[in-house]
Design an enzyme around this catalytic site. Structure first.
Site, PDB file in Angstrom:
ATOM      1  N   HIS A 170       0.828  -1.208   0.000  1.00  0.00           N
ATOM      2  CA  HIS A 170       0.000   0.000   0.000  1.00  0.00           C
ATOM      3  C   HIS A 170       0.859   1.254   0.000  1.00  0.00           C
ATOM      4  O   HIS A 170       1.939   1.274   0.581  1.00  0.00           O
ATOM      5  CB  HIS A 170      -0.895   0.029   1.245  1.00  0.00           C
ATOM      6  CG  HIS A 170      -1.921  -1.058   1.264  1.00  0.00           C
ATOM      7  ND1 HIS A 170      -1.680  -2.287   1.809  1.00  0.00           N
ATOM      8  CD2 HIS A 170      -3.189  -1.090   0.809  1.00  0.00           C
ATOM      9  CE1 HIS A 170      -2.766  -3.043   1.678  1.00  0.00           C
ATOM     10  NE2 HIS A 170      -3.698  -2.333   1.071  1.00  0.00           N
ATOM     11  N   ILE A 186      -0.863  -6.698  13.949  1.00  0.00           N
ATOM     12  CA  ILE A 186      -0.268  -6.307  12.663  1.00  0.00           C
ATOM     13  C   ILE A 186      -1.228  -6.710  11.550  1.00  0.00           C
ATOM     14  O   ILE A 186      -1.066  -7.724  10.876  1.00  0.00           O
ATOM     15  CB  ILE A 186       1.128  -6.943  12.456  1.00  0.00           C
ATOM     16  CG1 ILE A 186       2.011  -6.714  13.685  1.00  0.00           C
ATOM     17  CG2 ILE A 186       1.798  -6.364  11.216  1.00  0.00           C
ATOM     18  CD1 ILE A 186       2.351  -5.272  13.975  1.00  0.00           C
ATOM     19  N   LYS A 188     -17.092  -2.622   3.293  1.00  0.00           N
ATOM     20  CA  LYS A 188     -15.817  -2.409   2.613  1.00  0.00           C
ATOM     21  C   LYS A 188     -15.883  -3.009   1.220  1.00  0.00           C
ATOM     22  O   LYS A 188     -16.435  -4.073   1.021  1.00  0.00           O
ATOM     23  CB  LYS A 188     -14.695  -3.087   3.403  1.00  0.00           C
ATOM     24  CG  LYS A 188     -14.023  -2.166   4.389  1.00  0.00           C
ATOM     25  CD  LYS A 188     -12.825  -2.839   5.028  1.00  0.00           C
ATOM     26  CE  LYS A 188     -11.633  -2.713   4.100  1.00  0.00           C
ATOM     27  NZ  LYS A 188     -10.362  -3.008   4.747  1.00  0.00           N
ATOM     28  N   CYS A 203       2.870 -31.121 -12.334  1.00  0.00           N
ATOM     29  CA  CYS A 203       4.181 -31.179 -11.688  1.00  0.00           C
ATOM     30  C   CYS A 203       4.155 -31.973 -10.387  1.00  0.00           C
ATOM     31  O   CYS A 203       5.205 -32.375  -9.897  1.00  0.00           O
ATOM     32  CB  CYS A 203       4.731 -29.781 -11.446  1.00  0.00           C
ATOM     33  SG  CYS A 203       3.735 -28.804 -10.320  1.00  0.00           S
ATOM     34  N   CYS A 226       7.332 -27.627 -14.108  1.00  0.00           N
ATOM     35  CA  CYS A 226       5.957 -27.127 -13.972  1.00  0.00           C
ATOM     36  C   CYS A 226       5.607 -26.417 -15.260  1.00  0.00           C
ATOM     37  O   CYS A 226       6.190 -25.400 -15.592  1.00  0.00           O
ATOM     38  CB  CYS A 226       5.871 -26.184 -12.783  1.00  0.00           C
ATOM     39  SG  CYS A 226       4.410 -25.141 -12.755  1.00  0.00           S
ATOM     40  N   ARG A 274      -7.053 -11.908   9.061  1.00  0.00           N
ATOM     41  CA  ARG A 274      -6.399 -10.680   9.515  1.00  0.00           C
ATOM     42  C   ARG A 274      -6.304 -10.661  11.033  1.00  0.00           C
ATOM     43  O   ARG A 274      -7.262 -11.022  11.718  1.00  0.00           O
ATOM     44  CB  ARG A 274      -7.200  -9.453   9.099  1.00  0.00           C
ATOM     45  CG  ARG A 274      -7.509  -9.328   7.626  1.00  0.00           C
ATOM     46  CD  ARG A 274      -8.464  -8.158   7.458  1.00  0.00           C
ATOM     47  NE  ARG A 274      -8.948  -7.984   6.093  1.00  0.00           N
ATOM     48  CZ  ARG A 274      -9.990  -8.612   5.584  1.00  0.00           C
ATOM     49  NH1 ARG A 274     -10.642  -9.516   6.290  1.00  0.00           N
ATOM     50  NH2 ARG A 274     -10.380  -8.352   4.348  1.00  0.00           N
ATOM     51  N   CYS A 278       2.784 -24.966 -16.277  1.00  0.00           N
ATOM     52  CA  CYS A 278       1.977 -23.737 -16.254  1.00  0.00           C
ATOM     53  C   CYS A 278       2.841 -22.519 -15.965  1.00  0.00           C
ATOM     54  O   CYS A 278       2.671 -21.469 -16.554  1.00  0.00           O
ATOM     55  CB  CYS A 278       0.879 -23.821 -15.202  1.00  0.00           C
ATOM     56  SG  CYS A 278      -0.208 -25.222 -15.404  1.00  0.00           S
TER      57      CYS A 278
HETATM   58  C1  LIG Z   1      -7.140 -11.193   3.871  1.00  0.00           C
HETATM   59  C2  LIG Z   1      -5.921 -10.370   4.159  1.00  0.00           C
HETATM   60  C3  LIG Z   1      -5.484  -9.398   3.255  1.00  0.00           C
HETATM   61  C4  LIG Z   1      -4.374  -8.621   3.518  1.00  0.00           C
HETATM   62  N1  LIG Z   1      -3.901  -7.779   2.551  1.00  0.00           N
HETATM   63  C5  LIG Z   1      -2.773  -7.058   2.807  1.00  0.00           C
HETATM   64  C6  LIG Z   1      -2.193  -6.243   1.794  1.00  0.00           C
HETATM   65  O1  LIG Z   1      -2.653  -6.231   0.650  1.00  0.00           O
HETATM   66  N2  LIG Z   1      -1.134  -5.475   2.107  1.00  0.00           N
HETATM   67  C7  LIG Z   1      -0.601  -5.481   3.363  1.00  0.00           C
HETATM   68  O2  LIG Z   1       0.327  -4.739   3.584  1.00  0.00           O
HETATM   69  N3  LIG Z   1      -1.073  -6.302   4.304  1.00  0.00           N
HETATM   70  C8  LIG Z   1      -2.139  -7.099   4.044  1.00  0.00           C
HETATM   71  N4  LIG Z   1      -2.617  -7.947   5.007  1.00  0.00           N
HETATM   72  C9  LIG Z   1      -1.949  -7.993   6.278  1.00  0.00           C
HETATM   73  C10 LIG Z   1      -0.681  -8.834   6.230  1.00  0.00           C
HETATM   74  O3  LIG Z   1      -0.886 -10.035   5.541  1.00  0.00           O
HETATM   75  C11 LIG Z   1      -0.243  -9.125   7.637  1.00  0.00           C
HETATM   76  O4  LIG Z   1      -0.211  -7.931   8.336  1.00  0.00           O
HETATM   77  C12 LIG Z   1       1.117  -9.761   7.703  1.00  0.00           C
HETATM   78  O5  LIG Z   1       1.229 -10.895   6.890  1.00  0.00           O
HETATM   79  C13 LIG Z   1       1.357 -10.094   9.143  1.00  0.00           C
HETATM   80  O6  LIG Z   1       2.527 -10.839   9.290  1.00  0.00           O
HETATM   81  P1  LIG Z   1       2.837 -11.502  10.679  1.00  0.00           P
HETATM   82  O7  LIG Z   1       4.186 -12.034  10.555  1.00  0.00           O
HETATM   83  O8  LIG Z   1       2.541 -10.525  11.761  1.00  0.00           O
HETATM   84  O9  LIG Z   1       1.727 -12.604  10.858  1.00  0.00           O
HETATM   85  P2  LIG Z   1       1.616 -14.092  10.299  1.00  0.00           P
HETATM   86  O10 LIG Z   1       2.065 -14.185   8.907  1.00  0.00           O
HETATM   87  O11 LIG Z   1       0.251 -14.538  10.602  1.00  0.00           O
HETATM   88  O12 LIG Z   1       2.664 -14.875  11.152  1.00  0.00           O
HETATM   89  C14 LIG Z   1       2.461 -15.199  12.493  1.00  0.00           C
HETATM   90  C15 LIG Z   1       3.160 -16.512  12.740  1.00  0.00           C
HETATM   91  O13 LIG Z   1       3.145 -16.795  14.120  1.00  0.00           O
HETATM   92  C16 LIG Z   1       3.067 -18.171  14.275  1.00  0.00           C
HETATM   93  N5  LIG Z   1       2.583 -18.475  15.614  1.00  0.00           N
HETATM   94  C17 LIG Z   1       1.419 -18.121  16.179  1.00  0.00           C
HETATM   95  N6  LIG Z   1       1.317 -18.615  17.409  1.00  0.00           N
HETATM   96  C18 LIG Z   1       2.437 -19.309  17.654  1.00  0.00           C
HETATM   97  C19 LIG Z   1       2.922 -20.044  18.761  1.00  0.00           C
HETATM   98  N7  LIG Z   1       2.222 -20.193  19.882  1.00  0.00           N
HETATM   99  N8  LIG Z   1       4.137 -20.633  18.676  1.00  0.00           N
HETATM  100  C20 LIG Z   1       4.876 -20.509  17.544  1.00  0.00           C
HETATM  101  N9  LIG Z   1       4.461 -19.816  16.473  1.00  0.00           N
HETATM  102  C21 LIG Z   1       3.258 -19.220  16.523  1.00  0.00           C
HETATM  103  C22 LIG Z   1       2.114 -18.587  13.195  1.00  0.00           C
HETATM  104  O14 LIG Z   1       2.273 -19.942  12.835  1.00  0.00           O
HETATM  105  C23 LIG Z   1       2.488 -17.654  12.074  1.00  0.00           C
HETATM  106  O15 LIG Z   1       3.395 -18.264  11.152  1.00  0.00           O
HETATM  107  C24 LIG Z   1      -3.713  -8.765   4.736  1.00  0.00           C
HETATM  108  C25 LIG Z   1      -4.122  -9.744   5.636  1.00  0.00           C
HETATM  109  C26 LIG Z   1      -5.185 -10.571   5.334  1.00  0.00           C
HETATM  110  C27 LIG Z   1      -5.548 -11.662   6.257  1.00  0.00           C
END
Ligand SMILES: Cc1cc2nc3c(=O)[nH]c(=O)nc-3n(C[C@H](O)[C@H](O)[C@H](O)COP(=O)(O)OP(=O)(O)OC[C@H]3O[C@@H](n4cnc5c(N)ncnc54)[C@H](O)[C@@H]3O)c2cc1C
Ligand SMILES: Cc1cc2nc3c(=O)[nH]c(=O)nc-3n(C[C@H](O)[C@H](O)[C@H](O)COP(=O)(O)OP(=O)(O)OC[C@H]3O[C@@H](n4cnc5c(N)ncnc54)[C@H](O)[C@@H]3O)c2cc1C
Ligand code: SF4
Lengths: 472, 483
Positions: free
Chosen positions: B50, B337, B250, B444, B402, B312, B404
């Site tokens: 964004h 986040i 939204k 694949c 692969c 999210r 595709c």
């Molecule tokens: C539908 C959707 C659309 C989005 N679109 C956008 C976008 O277009 N642009 C943008 O900037 N952001 C977007 N976001 C937000 C973005 O994807 C997230 O903010 C970002 O991926 C968060 O990363 P993270 O590492 O905090 O979380 P995650 O990727 O969820 O990672 C958290 C990790 O913690 C691990 N974990 C949890 N509990 C434990 C535990 N007890 N022990 C060990 N490990 C654990 C999980 O396994 C996971 O791998 C979107 C989110 C969603 C859901």
């Protein structure tokens, strides 16, 4: 840089027959390119029988059909050059081909004519947009066929088939013979999509229910599939709320249609017919780009390999005439006056017309003749001797009488092979002729518990009454 | 061994923090409960970087979004992660919505978003011919981009491991206890000791926080569903196309993906029971079709490749929560986040490092050299000349695995050799891009299974996974079991 008069892309039955025909029609600079390490295309994984009646006058399994086609090519058109393990990356409208393999690298070929014979692919889950989770255990029937028949992996225990296309029906039987429970075959249309003979010999033979006008409306399970929701649909194929039921299963095989593989064609600017999914073609199978021809499943989806071969012979001939300058391009016709391909008409099962009246004394059995793809609907009055009607040829009568007295089937399956170095592989086999239906499982069990030693050639008797349909 | 720092959660946030700790002479452990990195929200989102006009001015989110967007280009170049600054539109379908555009514009200017402008329908259609009839104006943000989100995460994690960091998967943190000057972390894959702890747990942020102290915030897991359409559709749009939020809720976005597909979604639904339920539903998929058709009129839904959903980590707090947890010295968190978390992530790592420093955590710089870049071959993005050269020098790139996506055997080999080796078909997919196309692994799949089997001697086909632990592909062939 290399030059050829004709380059054939794809080494399935279409490519094999097209190359042979081009050569026989006077073009002696022909190259066939196949991405796999062996020729035969999809036939290599179709270890079941039902091929070849029209073209070879004999019932063959897929690998046997492929083998015959290869032998034919070698015998009568040995000058055709073949590049295996080579991927065509791109073709252009001026008939430059970009291809790649591990020995020659990335290279260009110039052709005077190209024959497209890349086959088709299956509709995957995405194309059906089935909601739910995305666990392991949901895959296309053709992929399952590869895993089971070529790699020898068991893909499921409790299986449901979505779609009644031939591949799904064939896989239903295959999974049962491998020890799985096939719980149901679910079809959204009011009639089955596959051949009537496959309904009989793949579903009915094993008591697998076929549910028409139903579809899968949700997929459950996080890591591995645990079940599906099935709903009835209305005449627009929209699920009817309130009709949902759950089926517990670990595997869902999709047999919901094939799509011609036309990535290359699109990039080369060929006009694509939205009805068939393949390129528009003229009567002589030339596409909208002069000098590019197409045949087989890349052009439109065929039910029978024999028809593919027939069409490919035409394409090979047309390309040879084009290169020889004895025939003008017909590419304009491809658009203005495209060749009509017989659309698969799925007839509702027809009642046999000249049915012999049942006087009530014996009872009547109806059945589908499974001897040839025509699938005549037969009626048998269970008198002694039985009286058959509805057949279009004498073999139908023979089949029907056998069916009510001592039903016979051909068994097709795979067997493990031990190579000289000790490693295990797998080839396809069939029973040597038909065996009594009730002995199918017994013979399958015997085959599955045996490991034979390499080398094996097509036609070898590997166990008493069992012959190899592919070789090592 | 006692680590200096343990990071819990290997999503893009945890990976960014790990990556930004490479220059320091500290031992770092990255833990995740899944068998690979990027298994949470990071792998199932809109993949948009964004521009930064959405967050309220003055928030941490506003600052990190704009900063993250700016950093993304260089970061992706350093890591060979595909990224494209394709620009975005917010469409107005009415005069009232034009006011919304004006508000967003003003916010964006305050947040420091570069080159924002409002364009009229004519210019809009010139730039994006497929736009729906109703659109009357748009907010144009040229700095918005698209990225491969899981590759952004994976690349940082890989470089972190290559530089001596440790990743441990299948390690769900179940308890954290303080003992003297260290924390001991109990997981489903062993116990670990660390001096400092950073939590980056996505939708589990509140529950993992709860292992140490009562959380003062609550995650509101909100599912978003998508259509991912074939490349034939991907070429229909060139920009990320948003809608204004309106009385119907939204809007959904329509955008090209970095792989050339089209993505449509997400919906929005708060999950009450199973907060990890990433199923899709027919109701929400239907909603996407209706809404997306307003933005781009001729989308062919028949060309769907895959439906998916992500969850999210929305929270009851408007802003990102990035801090040292109150009254828990040595434990830090990046919580709540939500979107734009991906776009902000390149700035979250550096922000966390500053936070550690300002909290007095010793971060001595490494004396030796280190390399924070990664080279990766993306065969399909190369020119014909470069392909020819590459295949000549290394024939493994001469075989397509692969069909595709045009992924080669060489790229699969590279994926297998990753510092974080793939342990499933989907893990190979995340590294090499196989099985992402329209046949979804139909072609694949068997080839990748073969490669995974060859990876370790005596691997049984029964152990081959589609994705997470438990997603085994094959069963014993009972008919062949000798009785
Ligand atoms: C539908 C959707 C659309 C989005 N679109 C956008 C976008 O277009 N642009 C943008 O900037 N952001 C977007 N976001 C937000 C973005 O994807 C997230 O903010 C970002 O991926 C968060 O990363 P993270 O590492 O905090 O979380 P995650 O990727 O969820 O990672 C958290 C990790 O913690 C691990 N974990 C949890 N509990 C434990 C535990 N007890 N022990 C060990 N490990 C654990 C999980 O396994 C996971 O791998 C979107 C989110 C969603 C859901
Ligand atoms: C699973 C299945 C079951 C069937 N069962 C029956 C049956 O019981 N009876 C019957 O009569 N018919 C059956 N058919 C139909 C029949 O087998 C097919 O119609 C026939 O094989 C199609 O031949 P083809 O040569 O057009 O395509 P294919 O056999 O698919 O061959 C195409 C070849 O092109 C190659 N290729 C594709 N792209 C490239 C490229 N870019 N570069 C290089 N090479 C490329 C492929 O590797 C492949 O070898 C079945 C079909 C399928 C799919
Ligand atoms: S009766 Fe003859 S024509 Fe009819 S299906 Fe049987 S074999 Fe074919």
């Amino acid at each position: 840089m290399r030059n050829y008069d004709i380059v054939v892309i794809g080494g399935g039955p279409a490519g094999l027959a097209a190359a042979k025909s081009a050569y026989e029609n006077g073009c002696h600079s022909v190259l066939l390119i196949e991405r796999d390490t062996k020729l035969g295309g999809i036939l290599n994984q179709c270890i079941h029988n039902g091929f070849g009646l029209a073209h070879f006058g004999e019932e063959l399994t897929g690998p046997e059909y492929a083998h015959r086609a290869m032998v034919e090519l070698q015998e009568t058109a040995s000058g055709v050059e073949i590049l295996l393990d080579t991927f065509v990356m791109e073709i252009t409208s001026d008939k430059t081909i970009y291809a790649m393999n591990k020995t020659d690298g990335y290279f260009e070929i110039f052709a005077k004519a190209i024959i497209l014979a890349m086959g088709c692919r299956e509709k995957a889950r995405g194309a059906l947009a089935i909601p739910g989770t995305r666990p392991a255990g949901v895959m296309t029937a053709g992929l399952a066929q590869h895993y089971v028949n070529i790699d020898g992996y068991m893909v499921g225990r409790k299986v449901v088939i979505l779609g009644s296309g031939d591949i799904g029906l064939i896989m239903a039987r295959r999974m049962v013979l491998e020890g799985a429970d096939v719980l149901a075959c679910i079809e959204i249309a009011p009639q089955p999509g596959g051949l009537a003979r496959n309904i009989t010999q793949c579903l009915e033979d094993y008591g697998i229910p076929l549910y028409l006008r139903q579809t899968v409306t949700a997929i459950h399970g996080k890591e591995r599939l645990t079940g599906i929701t099935v709903s009835e649909v209305d005449e627009n194929y929209t699920p009817i709320p309130g009709t949902e039921r759950e089926i517990e299963c670990d595997t869902l095989l999709l047999s919901c249609g094939l799509i011609p593989e036309n990535e290359l064609s699109r990039k080369a600017g060929l006009a694509i017919d939205p009805k068939t999914g393949g390129p528009f073609a003229s009567e002589s199978l030339e596409t909208s780009v002069p000098g590019i021809f197409a045949c087989g499943n890349v052009l439109h989806v065929h039910d029978l390999a024999d028809n593919v071969t027939k069409e490919a012979i035409e394409a090979g001939k047309a390309a040879a005439l084009f290169v020889g300058g004895t025939k003008e391009t017909t590419s304009k016709d491809a658009i203005d006056n495209p060749k009509e391909f017989p659309r698969k008409v799925v007839k509702p099962v027809e009642e046999s017309k000249q049915e012999i009246a049942d006087d009530g004394a014996y009872g009547v059995r109806k059945m589908t003749c499974i001897i040839c793809p025509r699938g005549c609907q037969l009626s048998v009055v269970l008198s002694d001797p039985p009286i058959v009607s509805g057949n279009s040829c004498p073999r139908g009568e023979e089949y029907a009488i056998a069916e009510v007295t001592h039903p016979m089937r051909t068994l097709t399956t795979t067997i493990r092979v031990r190579y000289e170095d000790g490693s295990l592989g797998r080839i396809s086999v069939k029973s040597n002729g038909e065996i009594p239906k009730e002995e199918l499982f017994e013979l399958a069990g015997k085959i599955h518990h045996t490991i034979i030693d390499a080398p094996v050639q097509v036609g070898d008797e590997v166990l008493p009454g069992v012959v190899a349909t592919s070789g090592t | 061994m006692k680590y200096d720092i343990a990071i819990v959660g290997a999503g893009v946030v945890g990976a960014s923090i790990a990556y930004n700790l490479i220059p320091y002479d500290v031992s770092v452990l990255l833990l995740d409960k899944n068998n690979d990195v990027a298994m949470g929200a990071t792998r199932a989102n809109s993949a948009i970087i964004h521009a930064g006009y959405d967050p309220k001015p003055g928030t941490l989110m506003a600052r990190l979004n704009v900063e993250g967007n700016r950093l993304c280009e260089k970061l992706c170049a350093d890591l060979s992660v595909p990224f494209k600054r394709c620009g975005s539109f917010v469409l107005a379908f009415s005069d009232a919505e034009k006011n919304t555009l004006q508000e967003l514009f003003e916010r964006g200017v305050k947040n420091g978003v570069p080159d924002l402008r409002i364009i009229d329908a004519g210019e809009l259609r010139e730039m994006e011919p497929g736009i729906g009839e109703e659109a009357v104006a748009a907010l144009y943000a040229p700095s918005a981009g698209i990225v491969n989100p899981w590759e952004l995460c994976l690349a940082q994690a890989e470089v972190f491991v290559r530089n001596g960091g440790t990743f441990v998967g299948n390690a769900e943190v179940t308890a954290i206890t303080k003992s003297n000057d260290a924390f001991s972390i109990e997981t489903t894959n062993g116990e670990f000791e660390t001096a400092n702890l950073i939590l980056a747990c996505g939708i589990q942020a509140d529950s993992v926080h709860g292992l140490i102290a009562k959380p003062d915030f609550q995650i509101v897991p909100t599912r978003g569903e998508y259509f991912l359409l074939d490349k034939s559709e991907g070429s229909k749009v060139n920009h990320v196309i948003f809608q204004c939020p309106n009385e119907l809720g939204k809007g959904v976005l329509v955008a090209p993906t970095i792989h050339g597909n089209m993505i449509c979604g997400p919906t929005s639904e708060v999950l009450k029971e199973d907060i990890e339920d990433t199923a899709t539903t027919s109701a929400k998929l239907a909603e996407i079709k209706t809404k997306a058709a307003r933005s781009v009129s001729n989308i062919s839904w028949r060309d769907n490749v895959r439906n998916f959903s992500g969850i999210r980590a929305n929270s009851d707090n408007d802003d990102f929560i990035i801090r040292e947890i109150p009254d828990c010295n040595g434990i830090f968190e990046a919580a709540g986040i939500k979107s734009p978390g991906l776009a902000s992530s390149p700035a979250i790592g550096p922000y966390m490092v500053e936070l550690l420093k300002s909290s007095g955590i010793a971060l001595p710089e490494k004396s030796g050299s280190y390399d924070m870049t990664r080279k990766k071959i993306h065969f399909r993005d190369m020119s014909n000349e470069d392909r020819a050269k590459l295949v000549a020098s290394d024939p493994a790139y001469g075989r397509i695995v692969c069909r595709c996506e045009g992924v080669t055997e060489g790229e699969i080999r590279d994926a297998i050799a990753s510092p974080i080796p793939p342990c499933s078909l989907d893990a190979v997919k995340r590294r090499a891009g196989t099985g992402m196309g329209r046949c979804q692994g139909g072609f694949c799949g068997p080839r990748i299974v073969e490669v995974l089997l060859a990876q370790k001697e005596d691997t049984s086909p029964l152990s081959i996974l589609q994705d997470a632990e438990g997603s085994n592909l094959f069963f014993t062939r009972e008919t062949e079991v000798e009785s």
